[in-house]
Scaffold this active site. Sequence first.
Site, PDB file in Angstrom:
ATOM      1  N   ASP A  21       0.829  -1.211   0.000  1.00 30.26           N
ATOM      2  CA  ASP A  21       0.000   0.000   0.000  1.00 30.26           C
ATOM      3  C   ASP A  21       0.864   1.262   0.000  1.00 30.26           C
ATOM      4  OD1 ASP A  21      -2.348   1.410  -0.032  1.00 30.26           O
ATOM      5  OD2 ASP A  21      -2.842   1.101   2.082  1.00 30.26           O
ATOM      6  N   ASN A  69     -10.946  -2.547  -5.412  1.00 24.65           N
ATOM      7  CA  ASN A  69     -10.161  -1.675  -6.293  1.00 24.65           C
ATOM      8  C   ASN A  69     -10.814  -1.473  -7.670  1.00 24.65           C
ATOM      9  OD1 ASN A  69      -6.950  -2.843  -5.012  1.00 24.65           O
ATOM     10  ND2 ASN A  69      -8.099  -1.006  -4.437  1.00 24.65           N
TER      11      ASN A  69
HETATM   12  C1  IPE Z   1      -5.582  -2.761  -0.304  1.00 22.49           C
HETATM   13  O1  IPE Z   1      -5.151  -1.458  -0.547  1.00 22.49           O
HETATM   14  C2  IPE Z   1      -5.568  -3.544  -1.566  1.00 22.49           C
HETATM   15  C3  IPE Z   1      -4.254  -3.726  -2.185  1.00 22.49           C
HETATM   16  C4  IPE Z   1      -3.092  -3.403  -1.671  1.00 22.49           C
HETATM   17  C5  IPE Z   1      -4.265  -4.345  -3.472  1.00 22.49           C
HETATM   18  P1  IPE Z   1      -6.202  -0.257  -0.681  1.00 22.49           P
HETATM   19  O2  IPE Z   1      -5.384   0.983  -0.752  1.00 22.49           O
HETATM   20  O3  IPE Z   1      -7.127  -0.513  -1.780  1.00 22.49           O
HETATM   21  O4  IPE Z   1      -6.953  -0.367   0.711  1.00 22.49           O
HETATM   22  P2  IPE Z   1      -8.006   0.588   1.437  1.00 22.49           P
HETATM   23  O5  IPE Z   1      -9.212   0.622   0.579  1.00 22.49           O
HETATM   24  O6  IPE Z   1      -7.371   1.923   1.590  1.00 22.49           O
HETATM   25  O7  IPE Z   1      -8.238  -0.073   2.748  1.00 22.49           O
HETATM   26  C1  IPE Z   2      -1.491   0.204  -3.393  1.00 21.67           C
HETATM   27  O1  IPE Z   2      -1.294   1.567  -3.435  1.00 21.67           O
HETATM   28  C2  IPE Z   2      -1.726  -0.398  -4.747  1.00 21.67           C
HETATM   29  C3  IPE Z   2      -3.093  -0.867  -4.991  1.00 21.67           C
HETATM   30  C4  IPE Z   2      -4.070  -0.834  -4.148  1.00 21.67           C
HETATM   31  C5  IPE Z   2      -3.377  -1.397  -6.311  1.00 21.67           C
HETATM   32  P1  IPE Z   2      -2.505   2.588  -3.477  1.00 21.67           P
HETATM   33  O2  IPE Z   2      -2.852   2.842  -4.893  1.00 21.67           O
HETATM   34  O3  IPE Z   2      -3.600   2.122  -2.617  1.00 21.67           O
HETATM   35  O4  IPE Z   2      -1.822   3.887  -2.866  1.00 21.67           O
HETATM   36  P2  IPE Z   2      -2.470   4.911  -1.832  1.00 21.67           P
HETATM   37  O5  IPE Z   2      -2.977   4.104  -0.672  1.00 21.67           O
HETATM   38  O6  IPE Z   2      -3.566   5.622  -2.553  1.00 21.67           O
HETATM   39  O7  IPE Z   2      -1.338   5.796  -1.450  1.00 21.67           O
HETATM   40 MG    MG Z   3      -4.051   2.373  -0.648  1.00 20.86          MG
END
Ligand code: IPE
Ligand code: IPE
Ligand code: MG
Length: 246
Positions: A21, A69
Amino acid sequence: MGFKEQIDYSRLPKHIAIIMDGNGRWAKGQGKVRIFGHEQGVLSVKDIVEGCVEAGIEYLTLYAFSTENWNRPKEEVDALMQILISTINRETETLNKNNIKLNAIGNIASLPQECIDDLNEAMAKTAHNVKCTLTLALSYSSKWEILEATKKIAAAVKDESLSIDDIDETLFSSKLTTVNLPDPELMIRTSGEHRISNYLLWQMAYTEFYFTDVLWPDFRRENLFEAIVDFQKRERRFGKISEQLN
Ligand code: IPE
Ligand code: IPE
Ligand code: MG
C-alpha cells in the site's frame, strides 16, 4: 549489523503475506500521477520477491488488486491491468531463474482476457519450480472467497456427497483459493494504514501483523528483513500461557 544478519534462519516464517500500500501517496509526494507510483511499486515487488528467495521464505503472497479496487477511476484500473500484464510477461524468465512458482488467487475470471491468458501461461511455465511460491491476490477479497467456499460446501451437502458432520476447518480451508498454501505467520502492511482491507480473513486468524509507515515504492528487502526480525521477537501463544510454551 544489518537486519539480514539478525535473522534466525531456524525459525523463519514459512509464509509471508503483504498488503502493498501507498503507491498513490508516494507518487503524489513526488508531484507525479498515481500510475507512476504503481510503476515504481513493481521495482519493490521485484526486490521483495528476490529478498524472500535470499532469506529462504517458501511462500510469499502479495495483495496486488482487491475486489474493491474495481471501484477506482477507470483510467487507474486500466493502467494497473496493463502493468500487471507487462510485468508478468517481462518477469517469467526471472521467476524460472530463481526457481519461483507463480500462483494466483481471487476472482481471476473477472480480469481482462489478456491478463488471464498471460497469467495462465506464466503459471504453466513456472509450475515446476520449488524454491518459493509467489501468489498474486488479484481481484481478491476474503469475503468473496469465503462465500464461494460456502456455496461449494452447500452444493456438496445438497447432492449428498458431503455430510454436515464432515464440515470442519480442514474441509473449509480446502475450499478456499489458498488450498495449497499454509496460513501466513506474518502479514506486512506498508504505508501506515492499520487495517486488513478484506485480505485473507480466514487464513490470518493467528497471523502476526507488522505495520510500517514506509510507502510501498520505498519498501526494500532490508525492510522485509527488519519485519522478519521483529516477528521473531514475538511470543506466539495460540491461547496458551507463556509457561506452557517451549
Ligand atoms: C488494499 O489497498 C488492496 C491492495 C493493496 C491491493 P487499498 O489501498 O485498496 O486499501 P483501502 O481501501 O485503503 O483499505
Ligand atoms: C497500493 O497503493 C496499490 C493498490 C491498491 C493497487 P494505493 O494505490 O492504494 O496507494 P495509496 O494508498 O492511494 O497511497
Ligand atoms: Mg491504498
